[in-house]
Design a protein around this motif. Sequence first.
Motif, mmCIF file in Angstrom:
data_model
loop_
_atom_site.group_PDB
_atom_site.id
_atom_site.type_symbol
_atom_site.label_atom_id
_atom_site.label_comp_id
_atom_site.label_asym_id
_atom_site.label_seq_id
_atom_site.Cartn_x
_atom_site.Cartn_y
_atom_site.Cartn_z
ATOM 1 N N ARG A 17 6.148 5.094 3.931
ATOM 2 C CA ARG A 17 5.511 6.357 4.334
ATOM 3 C C ARG A 17 4.002 6.303 4.170
ATOM 4 N NH1 ARG A 17 2.785 9.980 1.731
ATOM 5 N NH2 ARG A 17 3.217 8.918 -0.249
ATOM 6 N N SER A 18 3.554 5.892 2.977
ATOM 7 C CA SER A 18 2.125 5.961 2.685
ATOM 8 C C SER A 18 1.327 4.906 3.448
ATOM 9 C CB SER A 18 1.877 5.838 1.178
ATOM 10 O OG SER A 18 2.233 4.556 0.699
ATOM 11 N N TRP A 19 1.896 3.717 3.615
ATOM 12 C CA TRP A 19 1.142 2.665 4.294
ATOM 13 C C TRP A 19 1.179 2.799 5.806
ATOM 14 C CZ3 TRP A 19 -2.744 -0.112 2.982
ATOM 15 C CH2 TRP A 19 -2.981 -0.331 1.618
ATOM 16 N N ASP A 20 2.265 3.294 6.363
ATOM 17 C CA ASP A 20 2.248 3.573 7.798
ATOM 18 C C ASP A 20 1.169 4.608 8.123
ATOM 19 O OD1 ASP A 20 4.244 1.781 8.376
ATOM 20 O OD2 ASP A 20 5.765 3.283 8.870
ATOM 21 N N ALA A 21 0.964 5.552 7.204
ATOM 22 C CA ALA A 21 -0.006 6.624 7.434
ATOM 23 C C ALA A 21 -1.455 6.179 7.244
ATOM 24 C CB ALA A 21 0.285 7.805 6.504
ATOM 25 N N ARG A 22 -1.694 5.202 6.370
ATOM 26 C CA ARG A 22 -3.087 4.838 6.063
ATOM 27 C C ARG A 22 -3.475 3.430 6.506
ATOM 28 N NH1 ARG A 22 -2.805 3.391 -0.443
ATOM 29 N NH2 ARG A 22 -0.536 3.382 -0.549
ATOM 30 N N ALA A 23 -2.599 2.736 7.183
ATOM 31 C CA ALA A 23 -2.872 1.343 7.538
ATOM 32 C C ALA A 23 -4.122 1.199 8.393
ATOM 33 C CB ALA A 23 -1.664 0.742 8.265
ATOM 34 N N ASP A 24 -4.286 2.051 9.402
ATOM 35 C CA ASP A 24 -5.452 1.931 10.284
ATOM 36 C C ASP A 24 -6.741 2.226 9.518
ATOM 37 O OD1 ASP A 24 -4.468 1.856 13.435
ATOM 38 O OD2 ASP A 24 -3.001 2.724 12.075
ATOM 39 N N SER A 85 5.571 -2.067 5.298
ATOM 40 C CA SER A 85 5.120 -1.135 6.323
ATOM 41 C C SER A 85 5.125 -1.776 7.718
ATOM 42 C CB SER A 85 3.705 -0.651 6.001
ATOM 43 O OG SER A 85 3.060 -0.118 7.129
ATOM 44 N N PRO A 86 5.904 -1.252 8.658
ATOM 45 C CA PRO A 86 5.854 -1.783 10.024
ATOM 46 C C PRO A 86 4.459 -1.685 10.645
ATOM 47 C CG PRO A 86 7.825 -0.449 9.730
ATOM 48 C CD PRO A 86 6.978 -0.240 8.503
ATOM 49 N N LEU A 91 -0.452 -4.420 12.686
ATOM 50 C CA LEU A 91 -1.902 -4.611 12.676
ATOM 51 C C LEU A 91 -2.281 -6.021 12.224
ATOM 52 C CD1 LEU A 91 -3.052 -1.170 11.223
ATOM 53 C CD2 LEU A 91 -3.302 -1.971 13.579
ATOM 54 N N ALA A 92 -1.596 -6.528 11.196
ATOM 55 C CA ALA A 92 -1.898 -7.880 10.721
ATOM 56 C C ALA A 92 -1.636 -8.910 11.812
ATOM 57 C CB ALA A 92 -1.070 -8.203 9.477
ATOM 58 N N ARG A 93 -0.548 -8.757 12.553
ATOM 59 C CA ARG A 93 -0.256 -9.680 13.653
ATOM 60 C C ARG A 93 -1.329 -9.598 14.730
ATOM 61 N NH1 ARG A 93 6.247 -8.346 14.141
ATOM 62 N NH2 ARG A 93 6.961 -9.823 12.528
ATOM 63 N N ARG A 96 -4.622 -11.262 13.160
ATOM 64 C CA ARG A 96 -4.521 -12.706 12.880
ATOM 65 C C ARG A 96 -3.383 -13.292 13.701
ATOM 66 N NH1 ARG A 96 -9.235 -12.706 9.667
ATOM 67 N NH2 ARG A 96 -9.149 -10.828 8.387
ATOM 68 N N PRO A 97 -3.548 -13.415 15.009
ATOM 69 C CA PRO A 97 -2.437 -13.813 15.880
ATOM 70 C C PRO A 97 -1.899 -15.211 15.608
ATOM 71 C CG PRO A 97 -4.510 -13.784 17.100
ATOM 72 C CD PRO A 97 -4.783 -13.142 15.779
ATOM 73 N N GLY A 98 -2.643 -16.064 14.936
ATOM 74 C CA GLY A 98 -2.153 -17.409 14.666
ATOM 75 C C GLY A 98 -1.341 -17.533 13.393
ATOM 76 N N LEU A 99 -1.179 -16.423 12.666
ATOM 77 C CA LEU A 99 -0.464 -16.464 11.394
ATOM 78 C C LEU A 99 0.848 -15.697 11.480
ATOM 79 C CD1 LEU A 99 -3.442 -15.908 8.907
ATOM 80 C CD2 LEU A 99 -2.454 -18.058 9.708
ATOM 81 N N ARG A 100 1.711 -15.938 10.482
ATOM 82 C CA ARG A 100 3.034 -15.319 10.476
ATOM 83 C C ARG A 100 3.067 -14.137 9.510
ATOM 84 N NH1 ARG A 100 8.805 -18.023 8.467
ATOM 85 N NH2 ARG A 100 10.127 -16.266 9.138
ATOM 86 N N PHE A 101 3.509 -12.974 10.016
ATOM 87 C CA PHE A 101 3.670 -11.781 9.199
ATOM 88 C C PHE A 101 5.041 -11.179 9.489
ATOM 89 C CE2 PHE A 101 -0.878 -12.275 9.912
ATOM 90 C CZ PHE A 101 -1.356 -12.230 8.609
ATOM 91 N N GLU A 102 5.761 -10.833 8.412
ATOM 92 C CA GLU A 102 7.119 -10.332 8.551
ATOM 93 C C GLU A 102 7.326 -9.110 7.660
ATOM 94 O OE1 GLU A 102 9.099 -11.576 10.719
ATOM 95 O OE2 GLU A 102 8.242 -13.556 11.125
ATOM 96 N N LEU A 103 8.224 -8.221 8.086
ATOM 97 C CA LEU A 103 8.634 -7.121 7.226
ATOM 98 C C LEU A 103 9.399 -7.679 6.036
ATOM 99 C CD1 LEU A 103 9.910 -4.438 9.766
ATOM 100 C CD2 LEU A 103 7.952 -4.214 8.233
ATOM 101 N N GLY A 104 9.077 -7.191 4.840
ATOM 102 C CA GLY A 104 9.769 -7.677 3.655
ATOM 103 C C GLY A 104 9.364 -6.900 2.436
#
Length: 233
Positions: A17-24, A85-86, A91-93, A96-104
Amino acid sequence: MTRASAPEPGSAADVVRSWDARADHYLELFRDELEGKPHDLALFAGFARRLGPGARALDVGCGPCGHVAAVLAAHGLEVTGIDLSPRCIALARRERPGLRFELGDQRALDLDPLGGRFDGIVSNYSLHDQPKSLLPGTFAAWASALKPGGHLLVVAKAGDADGVVTDPLGSGIDVYWAEFTAAELASAAEAAGFTVERLADRAPYEQEIASQRLYLEASMPGESGLDAARRTP
């Protein structure tokens, strides 16, 4: 219609909840923050050297910027960033399009989709969204995700906070905010089976929240595959 109840403060659902809201908002604040933190850049470079080129590293609670993962990758590591946070992962993907980021979830790591255990784990301020009472379990999850001889680097803010506050960095929402003592970090690490190798702190930079920064470096018992390879004639 019944209104859904708010998630328990500090729970996994509350982190989402909190990170989806403040990620940007945080992306704009911290996209390039490491450029002004020479101490931290040197620490991440040293961590990468200890693991060695090609070692697998996990950036837990990577957030929306992917900047720590990018620094580690620039030093030759194979890096995966995870976050609950989805929106952070999206945003991380993008950043940094050359790196791997996953939900976890760093507190309940599912290693199979991540390719198994890692040579190193970095936690850069990933502990502040959860109650202090969860600290032992988090360190235990990290320990189970590391290979023998694997290394851990934790960066945290020093203090006594442990509860809900209005976001100190201006997103305008309520967030869980926990701070730690060096003794709390060391105790949780040792209880999880880590050998604590170094505990240090530094004063905040001018642009940072006015609290001391804590740095814990630790390792799991045993010898990593890379260490064994270095010894082989």
